[in-house]
Design an enzyme around this catalytic site. Structure first.
Site, PDB file in Angstrom:
ATOM      1  N   ASP A   1       0.822  -1.206   0.000  1.00  0.00           N
ATOM      2  CA  ASP A   1       0.000   0.000   0.000  1.00  0.00           C
ATOM      3  C   ASP A   1       0.857   1.258   0.000  1.00  0.00           C
ATOM      4  OD1 ASP A   1       0.844  -0.925   2.545  1.00  0.00           O
ATOM      5  OD2 ASP A   1      -0.434   0.580   3.488  1.00  0.00           O
ATOM      6  N   GLU A   2       0.247   2.325  -0.444  1.00  0.00           N
ATOM      7  CA  GLU A   2       0.780   3.684  -0.313  1.00  0.00           C
ATOM      8  C   GLU A   2       2.250   3.788  -0.694  1.00  0.00           C
ATOM      9  OE1 GLU A   2      -1.984   5.550   3.170  1.00  0.00           O
ATOM     10  OE2 GLU A   2      -0.319   4.318   3.848  1.00  0.00           O
TER      11      GLU A   2
END
Lengths: 673, 673
Positions: free
Chosen positions: B307-308
């Site tokens: 993620d991210e």
């Protein structure tokens, strides 16, 4: 390192604005001098050790830091380069086996920039760290310790707690948190009552039927025992084992009936066997057994019980009577003394000092033995006069459900002991509180021991001049808070027990009732006429959850006293009294539906009604007192009848606000006067 | 054993007088039929197993009996000869590694004389035993289980909780009691978020600098991890590890900077490294590392985060840009997909199925992977349409401090997912609640997870038709009580934190305030503009102790709603409203001295004042409403100003009774109308 000899109680508070009540120390040190300012406890707090590195001390410091972190909620991040906040130095490390009478003194100096803790031994360091923890308080400027100089050492070298694990088995994790509690209040002995009629709780490899047949399967393995002893040692607590003999020995004879003086039959529930002191086989057994246990328990002291020997089996056994006659003995007491002499020799061979209850005292025994007195200071003084060492337990029985102040008032050196010579006095080693386990489980034992045990700890550690119950209760409340951080459940367990009884977490009305009741006192719950106790019965009623002492009732009684002493002219006290009385008057209506739906609570319906009636009576009394108007005679008669009713125990519970309400009613002016 | 296929929600209560609300089950089973009478739980309660003996099942039953004993306070003493109270039969034993999608169904039949629990697998037995425990209630005739027939199986096979242990380290004992909580509400996955920027929490023997340099010294040894996995397995909970890559990887690169795409410098506090997907050395490292971890964690699923990914380091690195260009990639997203493909092959070699957050979804990856969605049902549906399996976490973030009802309303099959074909729907495996750890410590994490997590458990287990928030809250209260018996501290920790802040156990006025505040919602505490969070700061303020949801505020809002809907004609509701308002109006005077003497509490002085003002405003509004008399316009304007003031967060806290007081003030009639 100089040896600190306190000359009585020195409390000097003149140097600062810090009030005595803010120093919530228990036990109070031998000497305290308050300075100016305070030492901030911040995230950079650190501990340094002067002198050689010592892994034992390091792990003690780590525990201390963990505890301080829990107490404050601060995760410490010391700056490696900065000077330590608390500097520690001990002249000597720990002995591998802690000795009775070791130097426990310490000196703690706190300024507004740093603290120093010095002691001749690491035992003293342990105590000093506990004092430091108790001194930490939240202030408008963060957590801090007031600048202070403490010189401290105990009044008595033996400060113990007995826990009976026979009547109800208490698991090691519960014992461990209680040892943490002992260390927090500077007690140094856990007297482990390991065998009694209802259960033999130690694994014997030589005689495995002891634990296998003599218990309900719940006992400590030798591995667990060794681990527990090491745990207690790290906290400065000695473990003194007790194996009760020749009486209280039902659990022994189930597996080894040949030990008994009678023929049984014996079960864990019935029979009153006594060991047979006339057979050599008995001593062969005990020689082997004690040899095994002497290795398992490293402490120099070994408790053999010796109490309450019911001589019936000896009376009935012709061979034993013949033995008594043949050896020129005059009584069963002489036979027990003979037994104890034989036992003492076995113990001596194993390098153990014998400890026993009052009944073992007999001129035929050597002066090395220690007598533990459940009978009182007279018994203790008599032993000391004869050259025997002694410990006081009379007055310190926690299972009698006394208020803390009553225990606090008992001093080992009072009464008959006060008249002893200094040499005789030196034989009184200290005392032990006792938690007998007829009515406790792992769930509620903490609340039966704590916080009351802390005041006995203070009695045995602090200068004897300390007698102020008000200060004691204030400090006890603070100690109670510290105990929470150790994981003791003395204040949290009741809450869960109330949830269980109510079947819901909405228990505020039940808590109002629980806050003003106490279990019946002394052995009134244990009425012999009701027949033997069922030690397996659930202990999940309000009597099992109630605290031995009601703080609310004590505070309410104090308010009523102030109010009446002021001649009814203390409006602040009156307002508080009125709030309580109103709460109580209205509580039964809220509580009643809950009581009806729970089989565990329905027995408490009458006491809830009594509380409501007391609330009403008290409020009416206040009305008459306020108006200065005479009450109708009939009213007073009726109220006193209600009060008399409310004084009777209900479901084993006493309604502790009855007496102050009675005072209010009595204070009203009669019409006929 | 037949397979139970529930046809939606069947709740039949017609056969008995037992009300639905007395069945405090959470999650509610697929089908419940209430019979007549109840099964008494007495001291002779016993459990029997039909079929072959099985030590795993035996130990499960022992745990069950221990739990039942704690709940009731009854030490059980079964009669060896009597028929068992609860008869158990499972067709199959446990798999050594629990599989996602195993049969978890069970059938529990309770009559007034006995109970039967049958299941195809021991997993079903575990769930059935938890249902039995929840059915036990205190009655006027003792503890009992109502006669009932339950057929049950979960709606979704994957019901998990993510615990982040990177931002704040959470010790194994705290995780263990949370696993007990998961088992109690029939969740079956603990997603262990083991690495992130702030800490690498697993011992790697192949790359020891990961835990040594990538943590503050707090990590799990492999021995502890194995023990914990076994503990969870016994309770029917799978452990799915997550190692977040290529982003969120600061803790990796402190010890192994060659993994990063940039040059640093990196510390645990600063830098935003991303792994370099272009170097073969990165894959050599991960191959070795994943090989080690795949052996340590037996579950078939392995979470790689994903993620991210902040692409800045990739953008800045010319070699990486060259690689992107050379391989015909269009974006950093393509590079991450390339990284994930390589990773997926390593995982497949180790017989692991890859799980990752939304961002890993890319057509180049095989359909075997599982996408965990923090973005929502649309993202989940898109994945399902492309043939990927998915889990919903959007709407289940416990760290956002939402009320239980808001989580309860989120359904994995709602919105975009509702339009999927049955085959596509079958790819939605379930969901996971998430406890990110920016603001939790071992002390308060239980109260951030529980009891709210139980409603997410119900959403994932029970029929989707269940939507009644009132019933949910009633049952949630009962579950909260059960959680207490597991040793979870979701209700007890706050008490101790209040003691700490106040420096005393007399915290009733502080509790009044604490009961009506909640921490600010979403990420309003974590405001990026304030700069990076100090993950080592103490979390010991009221915002850290406050429950995410105020029961008092919810109940008060309900009362005000009833009262206003009745047109002011509900005197019972009005009396309760008045009691609350009076308590609040008068509380600040009691609390103020305490707030002043504690640095931890002084920031709460304005909110305590706001509460007092709300109390006053509400009482005045009631006066006007009672008299039906118009209030002076100036008064209303002033009150609305006070209310606007009270709506602003103070010390990170929201005063949750503001809105209902505003409703009362708004309901008064203006003079000018």
């Amino acid at each position: 390192m100089r040896i600190l000899i306190p000359t009585g109680l020195i409390l000097v508070f003149s140097f600062s604005g810090v009030a005595q009540s803010q120093l919530s120390l228990m036990p109070i040190p031998a000497s305290v001098q308050i300075g100016g300012g305070q030492l901030a406890i911040t995230q950079s707090f650190s501990v340094g050790v002067r002198g050689a590195s010592d892994p034992v001390l390091d792990s003690e410091i780590q525990r201390f830091q963990g505890q301080l972190s829990r107490q404050t909620g601060i995760p410490f991040r010391p700056q490696p380069s900065a000077a330590p906040t608390l500097q520690i130095h001990a002249d000597h490390g720990r002995e591998s086996v802690q000795k009775q009478g070791e130097d426990e003194s310490y000196e703690l100096t706190v300024s507004d920039s740093a603290a120093q803790l010095n002691a001749p031994t690491q035992l003293g360091i342990l105590h000093g760290l506990q004092t430091f923890l108790q001194l930490v308080q939240i202030t408008p400027n963060g957590f801090a310790v007031p600048a202070v100089t403490v010189w401290d050492q105990p009044r008595f070298p033996w400060r113990g707690l007995l826990i009976d694990v026979s009547r109800h088995f208490i698991p090691i994790d519960v014992l461990k948190r209680n040892v943490d509690g002992l260390a927090a209040v500077k007690m140094n002995v856990l007297h482990w009552h390991l065998s009694d009629d209802q259960g033999f709780r130690v694994e014997s490899k030589k005689f495995p039927r002891l634990q296998e047949m003599g218990s309900d399967g719940m006992y400590y393995t030798q591995g667990e025992i060794r681990d527990f002893i090491a745990y207690a040692h790290q906290r400065g607590v000695r473990i003194v084992p007790e194996f009760d003999m020749p009486g209280h020995s039902r659990s022994w004879v189930i597996g080894y009936p040949e030990l008994a003086s009678g023929t049984g039959p014996y079960t864990l529930e019935s029979g009153d066997p006594i060991m047979d002191p006339t057979r050599e086989a008995t001593y062969k057994f005990l020689d082997k057994f004690i040899g095994e246990m002497a290795k398992l328990f490293p402490d120099a002291y070994f408790h053999i019980g010796g109490d309450e020997v019911d001589g019936k089996e000896w009376d009935k056994n012709p061979k034993i009577q013949e033995f008594i006659h043949a050896h020129g003995m005059k009584s069963n007491q002489d036979l027990q003394a003979y037994f104890n002499q034989r036992l003492q020799k076995i113990l001596a061979k194993n390098h153990k000092i014998m400890v026993g209850w009052d009944e073992i005292l007999h001129p035929d025994l050597p002066k090395t033995i220690v007598v533990q007195s459940w009978r009182g200071q007279a018994s203790l003084a008599a032993a000391a006069k004869q050259g025997y060492s002694g410990l006081l337990s009379f007055g310190y029985y926690l299972d009698l459900m006394w208020p803390a102040a009553r225990h606090y008032a008992v001093d080992p050196m009072a009464d008959a002991a006060a008249t002893l010579t200094p040499e005789e006095k030196s034989r009184i080693l200290g005392g032990e509180s006792c938690q007998w386990a007829e009515w406790v489980t792992p769930e509620n034992i903490d609340s039966h021991i704590w916080p009351r045990n802390a005041v006995i700890a203070e009695r045995l550690w602090s200068p004897p001049e300390l007698k102020d119950a008000a200060s004691m209760y204030t400090r006890l409340n603070a100690v109670s808070l510290d105990l929470e951080w150790l994981g003791l459940t003395d204040r949290s367990a009741r809450q869960q027990m109330l949830y269980r009884m109510a079947g819901t977490t909405e228990v505020s009305a039940l808590r109002v009732l629980a806050d003003v009741v106490e279990p019946v006192k002394d052995y009134n719950r244990w009425d012999e006429s009701r027949g033997p106790i069922d030690f397996h019965a659930p202990l999940n009623r309000l009597i099992d959850a109630a605290y031995p002492e009601s703080d609310t009732a004590r505070q309410f009684a104090g308010l009523v006293q102030s109010f009446l002493q002021s001649g009814g002219k203390d409006p602040a006290a009156e307002a508080q009294i009125r709030t309580w009385l109103t709460t109580w008057r209205d509580n039964d209506a809220k509580l009643h539906p809950l009581l009806e739906q729970s089989s565990l609570l329905e027995e408490d319906a009458p006491i809830s009604q009594n509380l409501a009636m007391l609330g009403g009576a008290g409020l009416q009394a206040l009305e008459y007192l306020d108006k200065g108007q005479p009450e109708p005679d009939l009213w007073k008669t009726e109220q006193l009848a209600v009060i008399a009713q409310a004084k009777k125990p209900v479901a084993g519970l006493l309604l502790q606000v009855t007496a102050p309400v009675e005072q209010l009613v009595q204070a009203t002016v009669s019409q006929s006067k």
